[in-house]
Design a protein around this motif. Sequence first.
Motif: not given
Ligand code: SF4
Lengths: 257, 382
Positions: B270-276, B309, B329, B359-361, B363
């Motif tokens: 998780c990038l803690a990027c907040a996209n989700c 996040f 998370y 989610c850029p990665v 998850i």
């Molecule tokens: S979008 Fe994905 S990477 Fe970014 S905070 Fe949410 S779970 Fe983490």
Amino acid sequence: MPARPRLAVWKFASCDGCQLSLLDCEEELLSLAEAVEIGYFLEASRKTLPGPYDLSLVEGSITTPEDAERIREVRRLSKKLVTIGACATAGGIQALRNFARIEEFVSAVYASPEYIRTLDRSTPIAAHVPVDFELQGCPVNRLQLLEVISAFLTGRTPAIPRYSVCLECKRAGTPCVLVARGTPCLGPVTHAGCGAICPGYGRGCYGCYGPMETPNPPSLGRRWQALGASERDLHRVFRTFNAGAEPFRRESEAHGG
Amino acid sequence: MPEGHVPTAGEAIIDREGLQALLDALGARGFSVIGPRIRDEAIVYAPLRNVADLPEGWTDRQDGGRYRLERRGDRALFGYAVGPHSWKQFLFPPRQRLWQARRTEAGFDLLEEPPPSERWAFLGIRACELHALAIQDRVFLGGSHPDRSYAERRRDLFLVALQCGEPSGTCFCVSMETGPKASSGFDLALTELLGDGSHRFLVEVGSRAGEEILAAIPHRSAGEADRREAEAVLDSTASRMGRTLDTRGIRELLQDHPEHPRWEEVATRCLACANCTMVCPTCFCSTVEDHTALTGESAERTRLWDSCFSLDFSYLHGGSVRKEIRSRYRQWITHKLSTWFDQFGSSGCVGCGRCITWCPVGIDITEEVRAIRSSLLEPTHA
Ligand code: SF4
Ligand code: SF4
Ligand code: SF4
Ligand code: SF4
């Protein structure tokens, strides 16, 4: 009228771009001149007033023994000291020297290297003196700069969030370029502030605002690899204006020396 | 605007021209129509006036961290699932000035924000999104302090629902019991029918306002064959869900395992990027920023989307409570799937799949639950 707070703007090793962001505040410049007394700002005026200064804005990194001394003097003269830009907060592009032998750079660049006296590392201001606030960006966003100045003048905390560029990207309604196009983007590890300019133009962020508050570059690096980035790409993308910022330095080194 | 299901003369059928007539009728009644459009290689929600503005013949292929538009082999106007936008951006704007203050001789004047001047019609709101809307209604309008701005924007909404014909690779509304069929909460609902060579829409009526609009556009009443075809569309969608989530005992499953090793594992990704949280149609968190002018003559307060996040989100005196990505998370997924029941009496997840796709990665909320659930079944780990 009560005495206006005295402002100083200092330059160390830098390109002047962040100071220009301040001069770029055309409309607000008049209110700024009303709100503060400009004590020292050579980019704007030759006239200087003596310290102490209520607020010092410092642009640039420390790369020479003289500057390492001068920043102490600036700190001594400043009630509050705010560093602005990637150079002052992370060492700037000139921190590339931190990864090489400085003598080689000097002899490659200068006709008479013997005249050059420089440190072998470029370091942020906070590595030398205590700093009251760091404003990231290359260059800094002029609205954020005004926000920081206003906040210091009124004695409140600047509203400068330290989360990722992605929040600004999503608030702007931009479809993610990484997800929708497979374009590598550094937004998730990069400090907000620019308003997600690059994804707004269909490009990936290349991290010019430096690391966000809790970056996870190894995870994003793996994602970039899945999108086709090479070791060399990753090595280089984390080694630009914020090469000296710890999380970017580590990720760059993880992909080659 | 829907006041519960109103008994009507039954379903109707409109064709493409009828759909255009619907858009025109809404426009004539002062609604700005918002619906799906292609922008920047994705299907987003934006103003539209014509059927030709819709993403005709396009579909989307979605998976964890991946979204691509692709051509369909037909002329479907709604042949795709949900994209990066959700309707919440209209009712709960991402960035919104709440008030301004101006210094005066005597003190200061407060300038409130005017109510919105537009009335919106949402075209193509899906079952999961209607559930998300109902959830946000509870959040913003329930309790003793309803949110005025949300109420003003919500009040005059006209909702044209879409019965989903094309689930995405990350949809799991069937698991969440939120879709694919929209059965209430709309003014009109469309099912796109492409069978037997004729392009038409079955229209269900959900309110008096819907009934009134339908009466104003050319239509015929639906026959048995139309109804059977519409049912088949929904059955097919339900059978092609991209994801599933086993919700049995999920409230306890998450609340009872705050120290599960999976949280540490997800934190490596998780990038803690907040996209989700930004893309989630039920996430409602916001922060306020105060700005003062340089001269101190004016100030303003802005509300903007925030996320659990970010570090500041859990900042109490002295520091942030959720410093580790692991705890952020865990907070997010536990709120969505577990403590939301305690707070609002329902799940906070409607199974739209956006958090997975965007989610850029990549998850995957369903995968994280599965991992925790299956680890507990293994005798070695209890
Ligand atoms: S979008 Fe994905 S990477 Fe970014 S905070 Fe949410 S779970 Fe983490
Ligand atoms: S385009 Fe970049 S900055 Fe925008 S949401 Fe995607 S990863 Fe984040
Ligand atoms: S590189 Fe990133 S941080 Fe810099 S302007 Fe572009 S999007 Fe913003
Ligand atoms: S948690 Fe994810 S799947 Fe559930 S409603 Fe939010 S975005 Fe959709």
